[in-house]
Design a protein around this motif. Sequence first.
Motif, PDB file in Angstrom:
ATOM      1  N   GLU A 293       0.832  -1.201   0.000  1.00  0.00           N
ATOM      2  CA  GLU A 293       0.000   0.000   0.000  1.00  0.00           C
ATOM      3  C   GLU A 293       0.872   1.259   0.000  1.00  0.00           C
ATOM      4  O   GLU A 293       0.572   2.240  -0.694  1.00  0.00           O
ATOM      5  CB  GLU A 293      -0.931  -0.014   1.217  1.00  0.00           C
ATOM      6  CG  GLU A 293      -1.966   1.095   1.197  1.00  0.00           C
ATOM      7  CD  GLU A 293      -2.897   1.071   2.385  1.00  0.00           C
ATOM      8  OE1 GLU A 293      -3.775   1.952   2.456  1.00  0.00           O
ATOM      9  OE2 GLU A 293      -2.748   0.181   3.252  1.00  0.00           O
ATOM     10  N   ALA A 297       0.981   4.046  -2.969  1.00  0.00           N
ATOM     11  CA  ALA A 297       0.739   5.460  -2.671  1.00  0.00           C
ATOM     12  C   ALA A 297       1.883   6.327  -3.175  1.00  0.00           C
ATOM     13  O   ALA A 297       1.661   7.434  -3.688  1.00  0.00           O
ATOM     14  CB  ALA A 297       0.548   5.644  -1.166  1.00  0.00           C
ATOM     15  N   ASP A 302       0.348   9.939  -3.973  1.00  0.00           N
ATOM     16  CA  ASP A 302      -0.694  10.205  -2.975  1.00  0.00           C
ATOM     17  C   ASP A 302       0.006  10.411  -1.637  1.00  0.00           C
ATOM     18  O   ASP A 302       0.016   9.545  -0.758  1.00  0.00           O
ATOM     19  CB  ASP A 302      -1.673   9.025  -2.905  1.00  0.00           C
ATOM     20  CG  ASP A 302      -2.898   9.326  -2.044  1.00  0.00           C
ATOM     21  OD1 ASP A 302      -2.856  10.328  -1.285  1.00  0.00           O
ATOM     22  OD2 ASP A 302      -3.879   8.568  -2.116  1.00  0.00           O
ATOM     23  N   ARG A 305      -1.944  10.086   1.807  1.00  0.00           N
ATOM     24  CA  ARG A 305      -2.178   8.709   2.265  1.00  0.00           C
ATOM     25  C   ARG A 305      -0.884   8.088   2.766  1.00  0.00           C
ATOM     26  O   ARG A 305      -0.866   7.398   3.788  1.00  0.00           O
ATOM     27  CB  ARG A 305      -2.761   7.873   1.117  1.00  0.00           C
ATOM     28  CG  ARG A 305      -3.021   6.408   1.511  1.00  0.00           C
ATOM     29  CD  ARG A 305      -4.031   5.769   0.579  1.00  0.00           C
ATOM     30  NE  ARG A 305      -3.532   5.649  -0.778  1.00  0.00           N
ATOM     31  CZ  ARG A 305      -3.111   4.497  -1.326  1.00  0.00           C
ATOM     32  NH1 ARG A 305      -3.124   3.384  -0.623  1.00  0.00           N
ATOM     33  NH2 ARG A 305      -2.696   4.463  -2.571  1.00  0.00           N
ATOM     34  N   LYS A 308       0.054   9.268   6.231  1.00  0.00           N
ATOM     35  CA  LYS A 308      -0.788   8.625   7.254  1.00  0.00           C
ATOM     36  C   LYS A 308      -0.330   7.197   7.529  1.00  0.00           C
ATOM     37  O   LYS A 308      -0.414   6.713   8.668  1.00  0.00           O
ATOM     38  CB  LYS A 308      -2.251   8.637   6.812  1.00  0.00           C
ATOM     39  CG  LYS A 308      -2.909  10.006   6.896  1.00  0.00           C
ATOM     40  CD  LYS A 308      -4.365   9.954   6.449  1.00  0.00           C
ATOM     41  CE  LYS A 308      -5.013  11.322   6.554  1.00  0.00           C
ATOM     42  NZ  LYS A 308      -6.413  11.319   6.076  1.00  0.00           N
TER      43      LYS A 308
END
Length: 498
Positions: A293, A297, A302, A305, A308
């Motif tokens: 993931e 990202a 991104d 994201r 985070k």
Amino acid sequence: MTATLTRGTQGDFIIKASVLNGHVEFIGLSEGFYGYSLGDDADADGVFVRWAFQNNRLQLSTDRLGLYPIYYLQHENQLVLSNSVELIRQHQPLTRDTEAVAIFFRLGFYLGQRTAFKGLCRPNGQLQVSVSAGGVELSISRPAQSKVVNSDFEQQYCDLMHHALQPLAGQTAALYMPLTGGKDSRHIFLSLHQAGLKPDCCYTVSVLAPHYNDDQQVAQQLCQRTALMHQALAAETKLISSEQRKNLLTNFETRDHSWATPVARYLDTRPAGIVLDGFGGDVLSQSSIVTPEMHSAYHAEDWERLVKLIARPNQYNNSWLTEAYQDFIIDERELAEQLVAELKSFTGTVNPVAQFYFWNRSRRTIAISSIRFMTGHSLAYFPFMQQQLVDFLFSLPPALYFSGSFHSRVLQQLAGDLATVPFAASEQPGDTLSWWQWSRLLLAVSWELLNNSVIRPRLRVKGVLQALASITDRKKLVSFVHFYRKLGFLNQLVRYVK
């Protein structure tokens, strides 16, 4: 051709150089070599720092990854270099870099070259220094990366590890093998076995419940099957004092590894030798921290994201801080800005998020423990960081890296008749504190809490009551100390620079 392993000096050093009116004033050893190198030329492999001052010129260089921990403080044409923050502090007043510490409090590691102290830098790559009549010149670089072209990655990994261990053949120094239930030490162990290289001793340190002790059983099985000596080390029980000692020795760069205090004590009782350290295998082969993931990202840009995913919430820890130390809570926008800038510096690499973690977290918070804390008076040797091997790992295709099985397949290929020995599975409970050990730790924790100026006064009392409540379940005191170490780190740092 196998490179020769050359061992340098152990211990701490500090050197100073300043330029005034065309003259270089130098203080310290005129020549130095710390760590180890593989080969003698300027581009030698290894983990080291070396320098020479002659003919009114200082020239210094580190290993290509900047793994050997060195720090520099520069003010115009004055330069201080050392592997010890404590030595620097004895010669130069230090002030706290509150923003850098706030980032560390949130992430568990610093970003880029920053440390806990203003102006004090830890190079984020190979450092090269030249000080002459013309002034002070510093450069920092990282090795270039290229894609691996190979259809048999597993075999190449096996061959490169075999090559990385060859400099140990014929060494007269004792070989020590830290053995756990994980993949990295297993990889080194199996490769040694295949090459006919026998460690003088393998050792495993126990941990306290609620953590797990599967490592002991797994290591004992491996050693019994290969007729090697295995030393089981009792768990560390003086958790507060060991944490504080670790923070000092690792220059306030990590909040992990105080559990390894028994290892350092044990190795100090043994003849000085070479410790085969598995640093780097996990983050570069099959990481549990770097996820698909995160990779997606990054390539989708991104950044919100990705930030985070990397910077987990820290509200509970933050709530313990007094008003006077609220500046240890990093502003979310500032954190995101700095994280994204650092992440973008790895654009163009094969696996940028893994590179981010390697250069900022692993290299800073893990390798330093092996070099300065966990090996006693022996030398930490890093097979996974041998040049050809680490370049191979840097360039692994993401599909392999994120497969979740690549390193496991490599080990299966190496294992032979040892394939039936399991890996740690978090089934065997850790050691339990005796009543005496619990009482001693309770007193130490209570004293620390009540004297921790970083924590709100009412929460100091709450912490003591939480610690006392562990009288019915001693594991809870260990869990509380594990939580508290972040706040203890801040308190120790605040005291250190007052």
